[in-house]
Motif scaffolding. Structure first.
Motif, PDB file in Angstrom:
ATOM      1  N   LEU A   1      13.016  -9.729 -59.712  1.00 49.10           N
ATOM      2  CA  LEU A   1      14.303  -9.308 -59.171  1.00 49.10           C
ATOM      3  C   LEU A   1      14.074  -8.140 -58.222  1.00 49.10           C
ATOM      4  O   LEU A   1      13.400  -7.183 -58.585  1.00 49.10           O
ATOM      5  N   LEU A   2      14.625  -8.232 -57.005  1.00 49.89           N
ATOM      6  CA  LEU A   2      14.500  -7.136 -56.042  1.00 49.89           C
ATOM      7  C   LEU A   2      15.849  -6.914 -55.381  1.00 49.89           C
ATOM      8  O   LEU A   2      16.349  -7.771 -54.658  1.00 49.89           O
TER       9      LEU A   2
ATOM     10  N   ASP B   1       8.707 -20.124 -48.928  1.00 45.77           N
ATOM     11  CA  ASP B   1       7.641 -20.079 -49.926  1.00 45.77           C
ATOM     12  C   ASP B   1       8.129 -19.540 -51.266  1.00 45.77           C
ATOM     13  O   ASP B   1       7.415 -19.626 -52.268  1.00 45.77           O
ATOM     14  N   LEU B   2       9.321 -18.975 -51.302  1.00 47.94           N
ATOM     15  CA  LEU B   2       9.854 -18.384 -52.533  1.00 47.94           C
ATOM     16  C   LEU B   2      10.564 -19.472 -53.339  1.00 47.94           C
ATOM     17  O   LEU B   2      11.776 -19.519 -53.436  1.00 47.94           O
ATOM     18  N   THR B   3       9.780 -20.334 -53.936  1.00 50.30           N
ATOM     19  CA  THR B   3      10.307 -21.559 -54.551  1.00 50.30           C
ATOM     20  C   THR B   3      11.062 -21.329 -55.851  1.00 50.30           C
ATOM     21  O   THR B   3      11.653 -22.273 -56.379  1.00 50.30           O
TER      22      THR B   3
ATOM     23  N   GLY C   1       6.299 -13.237 -48.712  1.00 51.90           N
ATOM     24  CA  GLY C   1       5.947 -14.604 -49.088  1.00 51.90           C
ATOM     25  C   GLY C   1       5.047 -14.672 -50.301  1.00 51.90           C
ATOM     26  O   GLY C   1       4.917 -15.729 -50.928  1.00 51.90           O
ATOM     27  N   ASN C   2       4.407 -13.557 -50.670  1.00 53.14           N
ATOM     28  CA  ASN C   2       3.549 -13.506 -51.852  1.00 53.14           C
ATOM     29  C   ASN C   2       4.347 -13.324 -53.140  1.00 53.14           C
ATOM     30  O   ASN C   2       3.783 -13.427 -54.229  1.00 53.14           O
ATOM     31  N   LEU C   3       5.626 -13.045 -53.033  1.00 51.05           N
ATOM     32  CA  LEU C   3       6.458 -12.761 -54.209  1.00 51.05           C
ATOM     33  C   LEU C   3       6.979 -14.070 -54.805  1.00 51.05           C
ATOM     34  O   LEU C   3       8.168 -14.319 -54.893  1.00 51.05           O
TER      35      LEU C   3
ATOM     36  N   LEU D   1       3.327  -6.905 -55.234  1.00 54.74           N
ATOM     37  CA  LEU D   1       4.090  -6.905 -56.484  1.00 54.74           C
ATOM     38  C   LEU D   1       4.389  -8.340 -56.906  1.00 54.74           C
ATOM     39  O   LEU D   1       5.534  -8.751 -57.037  1.00 54.74           O
ATOM     40  N   THR D   2       3.332  -9.094 -57.140  1.00 55.13           N
ATOM     41  CA  THR D   2       3.461 -10.542 -57.323  1.00 55.13           C
ATOM     42  C   THR D   2       4.178 -10.955 -58.600  1.00 55.13           C
ATOM     43  O   THR D   2       4.587 -12.109 -58.726  1.00 55.13           O
TER      44      THR D   2
END
Length: 133
Positions: free
Chosen positions: A18-19, A60-62, A35-37, A13-14
């Motif tokens: 908001l999660l 990784d979630l910059t 980490g892909n989000l 779900l790239t």
């Protein structure tokens, strides 16, 4: 109410921004596919039963500016990549887990309430770490 483990496919779900999965009965480790989000700006996993380590993928979630993972069972040190995210200026709460070690130096003045409830955690803004002989 959601129960069980999060699927690895959640990392697909790239475009997710908001999660909020707070106040459920989610268990297990948070999949490294998180980490892909890369577009995620707000993540709330509080009040579940997540366990395992706070993985380096969080760094990784910059774009993340709010992270709430309180009241879980995370067991690790706080990765310096997490606490020093340049975007994480809105909110950080890792309280009431099983985190240990010295809180890494951080650029934002997070209050002690962001870290309380982790008996093995120490240093600013909590009391200093004590050397053991």
């Amino acid at each position: 109410m959601l129960t069980g483990e999060l699927p690895v496919s959640i990392g697909n779900l790239t475009n997710l921004v908001l999660l909020k999965l707070q106040n459920n009965r989610l268990t297990g480790k948070v999949p490294s596919s998180f980490g892909n989000l890369k577009n995620l700006t707000e993540l709330d996993l509080s009040r579940n039963a997540f366990s395992g380590e706070l993985s380096t993928w969080i760094g990784d979630l910059t774009r993340l500016n709010s992270l709430e993972i309180s009241y879980n069972c995370f067991q690790s040190v706080i990765p310096s990549g997490l606490i020093n995210l340049k975007s994480l200026i809105g909110h950080l709460n890792v309280s009431h887990n099983k985190l240990t070690g010295k809180i890494p130096l951080h650029r934002f003045p997070y209050p002690a309430s962001s870290f309380v409830g982790n008996p093995g955690l120490c240093d600013y803004p909590l009391p200093p770490c004590h050397a053991t002989a």
